[in-house]
Design an enzyme around this catalytic site. Structure first.
Site, short mmCIF file in Angstrom:
data_model
loop_
_atom_site.label_atom_id
_atom_site.label_comp_id
_atom_site.label_asym_id
_atom_site.label_seq_id
_atom_site.Cartn_x
_atom_site.Cartn_y
_atom_site.Cartn_z
N HIS A 1 36.58 49.99 42.25
CA HIS A 1 37.68 49.56 43.09
C HIS A 1 38.95 48.97 42.17
CE1 HIS A 1 36.66 45.67 42.78
NE2 HIS A 1 35.59 45.87 42.90
N SER B 1 40.72 43.25 43.32
CA SER B 1 40.56 42.69 44.82
C SER B 1 41.16 41.37 44.66
CB SER B 1 39.06 42.47 45.18
OG SER B 1 38.53 41.47 44.48
N TRP C 1 39.68 38.57 45.38
CA TRP C 1 38.85 37.53 44.61
C TRP C 1 38.75 37.82 43.10
CZ3 TRP C 1 33.91 35.50 47.54
CH2 TRP C 1 34.51 34.81 48.84
N ASN C 2 39.08 39.21 42.87
CA ASN C 2 39.22 39.12 41.45
C ASN C 2 40.40 38.58 40.93
OD1 ASN C 2 38.57 43.05 41.48
ND2 ASN C 2 37.22 41.27 41.08
N THR D 1 32.10 37.53 43.51
CA THR D 1 32.51 38.00 44.87
C THR D 1 31.18 38.63 45.33
OG1 THR D 1 34.59 38.81 43.86
CG2 THR D 1 33.90 39.91 45.91
N ARG E 1 36.73 46.74 49.82
CA ARG E 1 37.61 47.14 48.61
C ARG E 1 37.44 48.63 47.84
NH1 ARG E 1 33.81 43.22 47.67
NH2 ARG E 1 32.56 43.21 45.80
N GLU F 1 28.32 46.17 45.39
CA GLU F 1 28.40 45.26 44.22
C GLU F 1 26.98 44.47 44.20
OE1 GLU F 1 28.76 44.71 41.38
OE2 GLU F 1 30.83 43.82 41.28
N LYS G 1 35.12 31.23 38.86
CA LYS G 1 34.03 31.58 37.62
C LYS G 1 34.36 30.62 36.39
CE LYS G 1 33.71 36.55 38.56
NZ LYS G 1 34.32 37.82 38.52
N ARG H 1 26.33 39.50 32.72
CA ARG H 1 26.24 40.55 32.19
C ARG H 1 24.89 40.82 31.50
NH1 ARG H 1 29.69 41.53 34.54
NH2 ARG H 1 31.89 41.66 34.26
N HIS I 1 31.31 49.48 42.42
CA HIS I 1 32.03 48.47 42.08
C HIS I 1 31.35 48.21 40.58
CE1 HIS I 1 32.40 46.95 46.18
NE2 HIS I 1 31.75 48.05 46.52
#
Ligand SMILES: O=C(O)[C@@H](CO)OP(=O)(O)O
Length: 206
Positions: free
Chosen positions: A10, A13, A15-16, A22, A61, A88, A99, A116, A158
């Site tokens: 997407h 967003s 929140w990104n 998220t 999103r 997601e 974060k 990650r 996502h």
């Protein structure tokens, strides 16, 4: 050679933009996110791609991104399947946290591992392996059969649900997936062989 699989994360967003974890929360796209999605659609159109079916998550999103792409390729009536298997990664207790605040609290390294690594889950949430355990069977049973029939399939989802899928498609190890980042609104075009292995991969950067 069989069909074509297009994966797209997407657009940016809300929140990104705010730098918040998220997961399964459901913020909309920012203005930039809408533009990125429209741009992704333009690039797919320029490639001459026509889709036979589309898949997305139950989060807005991804759905909004898909809608923009379908408008650009003049396919707004395309059959579209929404399923939470493509959501997601569930970020558990981290969802909604900033974060940088999380890094200050738990340390840079721990937060990077949660974000990650392959098999270490954030508190109360899913590891990438957990996410893959729902994404990959869904792909195998629902999505891949269309590709193997020679169709062109679009999946708008996502960062982490697509990382899980790409890990399997590209045959990456748990160490290799750590370095795999997905940009927002950048389509990835896979052509599959008849035996379901990857024939080619093209990243449609702007
Ligand atoms: O917050 C999230 O849900 C994801 C994607 O934006 O973040 P991360 O980059 O940590 O995987």
């Amino acid at each position: 050679m069989s069909g074509t699989l297009v994966l797209v994360r997407h657009g940016q967003s809300e929140w990104n933009l705010k730098n918040l974890f998220t997961g399964w929360r459901d913020p909309g796209l920012t203005e930039l996110g809408h533009e990125e999605a429209i741009d992704a659609g333009k690039r797919l159109k320029a490639k001459g791609l026509k889709f036979d079916i589309a898949y997305t998550s139950v989060l807005s999103r991804a759905q909004a991104t898909l809608q923009h792409i379908l408008e650009e390729v003049d396919q707004t009536g395309l059959e579209t399947i929404r399923d939470q298997a493509l959501n997601e990664r569930d970020y558990g207790d981290l969802a909604g946290l900033n974060k940088d605040d999380a890094r200050a609290k738990w340390g840079e390294e721990q937060v990077h591992i949660w974000r990650r690594s392959y098999d270490i889950s954030p508190p109360g949430g899913e590891s990438l392996r957990d996410t893959g355990a729902r994404v990959w069977p869904y792909y195998l049973h629902e999505v891949q059969p269309h590709v193997l029939r020679g169709e062109t399939v679009l999946v708008a989802a996502h960062g982490n649900s697509l990382r899980a899928l790409i890990m399997a498609l590209d045959g990456l190890t748990g160490e290799e997936i750590v370095a795999q980042e997905l940009a927002t609104g950048v389509p990835i075009i896979y052509k599959l062989n008849a035996d379901s292995t990857v024939a080619s991969k093209e990243v449609l950067e702007g």
